[in-house]
Design a protein around this motif. Structure first.
Motif, short mmCIF file in Angstrom:
data_model
loop_
_atom_site.label_atom_id
_atom_site.label_comp_id
_atom_site.label_asym_id
_atom_site.label_seq_id
_atom_site.Cartn_x
_atom_site.Cartn_y
_atom_site.Cartn_z
N PHE A 55 0.86 -1.18 0.00
CA PHE A 55 0.00 0.00 0.00
C PHE A 55 0.90 1.24 0.00
CE2 PHE A 55 -3.16 3.00 1.25
CZ PHE A 55 -4.36 2.43 0.87
N THR A 56 0.72 2.10 -0.98
CA THR A 56 1.56 3.29 -1.10
C THR A 56 0.72 4.54 -0.88
OG1 THR A 56 2.93 2.16 -2.71
CG2 THR A 56 3.12 4.54 -2.63
N THR A 57 1.23 5.45 -0.04
CA THR A 57 0.58 6.73 0.20
C THR A 57 1.65 7.81 0.22
OG1 THR A 57 0.86 6.68 2.60
CG2 THR A 57 -1.14 5.68 1.72
N ASP A 58 1.19 9.06 0.33
CA ASP A 58 2.17 10.11 0.58
C ASP A 58 2.65 9.96 2.02
OD1 ASP A 58 0.35 11.31 2.31
OD2 ASP A 58 -0.13 12.94 0.96
N GLN A 59 3.55 10.77 2.44
CA GLN A 59 4.12 10.63 3.78
C GLN A 59 3.53 11.63 4.77
OE1 GLN A 59 6.41 8.01 4.55
NE2 GLN A 59 5.43 7.44 2.64
N GLY A 60 2.28 12.05 4.54
CA GLY A 60 1.61 12.96 5.45
C GLY A 60 1.42 12.34 6.82
N SER A 61 1.22 13.15 7.82
CA SER A 61 1.14 12.67 9.20
C SER A 61 -0.02 11.70 9.42
CB SER A 61 1.02 13.85 10.15
OG SER A 61 -0.17 14.57 9.92
N ARG A 62 -1.10 11.85 8.68
CA ARG A 62 -2.22 10.93 8.86
C ARG A 62 -1.90 9.54 8.33
NH1 ARG A 62 -3.57 15.81 8.13
NH2 ARG A 62 -3.54 15.80 5.88
N PHE A 63 -0.99 9.46 7.36
CA PHE A 63 -0.66 8.18 6.74
C PHE A 63 0.60 7.55 7.32
CE2 PHE A 63 -2.76 10.89 3.56
CZ PHE A 63 -3.98 10.24 3.57
N SER A 65 0.71 7.71 10.86
CA SER A 65 0.27 7.66 12.26
C SER A 65 0.16 6.21 12.74
CB SER A 65 -1.09 8.33 12.42
OG SER A 65 -2.09 7.53 11.84
N GLY A 66 0.12 6.05 14.03
CA GLY A 66 -0.06 4.72 14.61
C GLY A 66 -1.36 4.07 14.19
N ASP A 67 -2.45 4.86 14.12
CA ASP A 67 -3.76 4.33 13.71
C ASP A 67 -3.67 3.69 12.33
OD1 ASP A 67 -4.93 5.24 16.05
OD2 ASP A 67 -5.74 7.05 15.12
N TRP A 68 -3.07 4.42 11.38
CA TRP A 68 -2.96 3.96 9.99
C TRP A 68 -2.09 2.71 9.90
CZ3 TRP A 68 -5.29 5.46 5.52
CH2 TRP A 68 -4.72 5.04 4.33
N ILE A 69 -0.92 2.77 10.52
CA ILE A 69 0.03 1.66 10.45
C ILE A 69 -0.54 0.42 11.14
CG2 ILE A 69 2.30 0.89 11.24
CD1 ILE A 69 3.25 3.78 10.66
N ASP A 70 -1.27 0.59 12.23
CA ASP A 70 -1.89 -0.55 12.92
C ASP A 70 -2.88 -1.28 12.02
OD1 ASP A 70 -0.41 -0.01 15.18
OD2 ASP A 70 -2.09 0.93 16.27
N VAL A 71 -3.69 -0.54 11.25
CA VAL A 71 -4.65 -1.17 10.34
C VAL A 71 -3.91 -1.98 9.28
CG1 VAL A 71 -6.46 -0.75 8.63
CG2 VAL A 71 -6.42 0.57 10.74
N LEU A 72 -2.86 -1.39 8.70
CA LEU A 72 -2.10 -2.11 7.67
C LEU A 72 -1.38 -3.33 8.26
CD1 LEU A 72 -0.59 0.80 5.56
CD2 LEU A 72 -2.46 -0.74 4.94
N ALA A 75 -3.75 -6.17 8.82
CA ALA A 75 -4.17 -6.78 7.56
C ALA A 75 -3.00 -7.45 6.84
CB ALA A 75 -4.79 -5.72 6.66
N LYS A 76 -1.79 -7.39 7.43
CA LYS A 76 -0.58 -7.96 6.85
C LYS A 76 -0.26 -7.35 5.48
CE LYS A 76 -0.90 -12.33 9.34
NZ LYS A 76 -1.78 -11.90 10.35
N VAL A 77 -0.38 -6.02 5.42
CA VAL A 77 -0.08 -5.26 4.20
C VAL A 77 1.18 -4.44 4.45
CG1 VAL A 77 -0.90 -3.48 2.62
CG2 VAL A 77 -2.52 -5.10 3.61
N GLU A 78 2.11 -4.51 3.50
CA GLU A 78 3.35 -3.73 3.60
C GLU A 78 3.10 -2.31 3.13
OE1 GLU A 78 7.70 -3.57 1.48
OE2 GLU A 78 6.64 -5.46 1.52
N MET A 79 3.58 -1.35 3.89
CA MET A 79 3.47 0.06 3.50
C MET A 79 4.74 0.46 2.80
SD MET A 79 2.54 3.29 5.84
CE MET A 79 2.98 4.91 5.33
N SER A 80 4.59 0.98 1.58
CA SER A 80 5.75 1.33 0.77
C SER A 80 5.72 2.80 0.43
CB SER A 80 5.75 0.52 -0.51
OG SER A 80 6.76 0.98 -1.37
#
Length: 88
Positions: A55-63, A65-72, A75-80
């Motif tokens: 899952f790729t997003t910009d590097q804004g604070s909402r993306f 955050s702990g909330d966002w990273i916990d969901v990924l 779900a066993k999704v790598e954040m790139s």
């Protein structure tokens, strides 16, 4: 995330879009511009669609955050962050 002006202030719309198909995957309205609304939109998208490997997003604070990273992570999704314009 974008904002919608109303008579009583702003509503914030967090929307996730698949870049390849240009289809909307999930969205959430909120009266606060926070990470929780983005994480809720992500949860909705993951519940409706197949789970991506990356899952790729910009590097804004909402993306980042702990909330966002916990969901990924749950779900066993790598954040790139690869493929961004700043990677050149």
């Amino acid at each position: 995330m974008t904002y919608i002006p109303t008579r009583r202030g702003f509503l914030y719309l967090a929307a996730l879009v698949d870049w390849y198909s240009r289809k909307g995957l999930g969205w959430q309205l909120s009266n606060a511009r926070d990470a929780e609304a983005c994480a809720e939109a992500l949860k909705k998208a993951l519940a409706k669609r197949a789970t991506p490997e990356i899952f790729t997003t910009d590097q804004g604070s909402r993306f980042t955050s702990g909330d966002w990273i916990d969901v990924l992570t749950d779900a066993k999704v790598e954040m790139s962050g690869t493929g961004r314009i700043t990677d050149c």
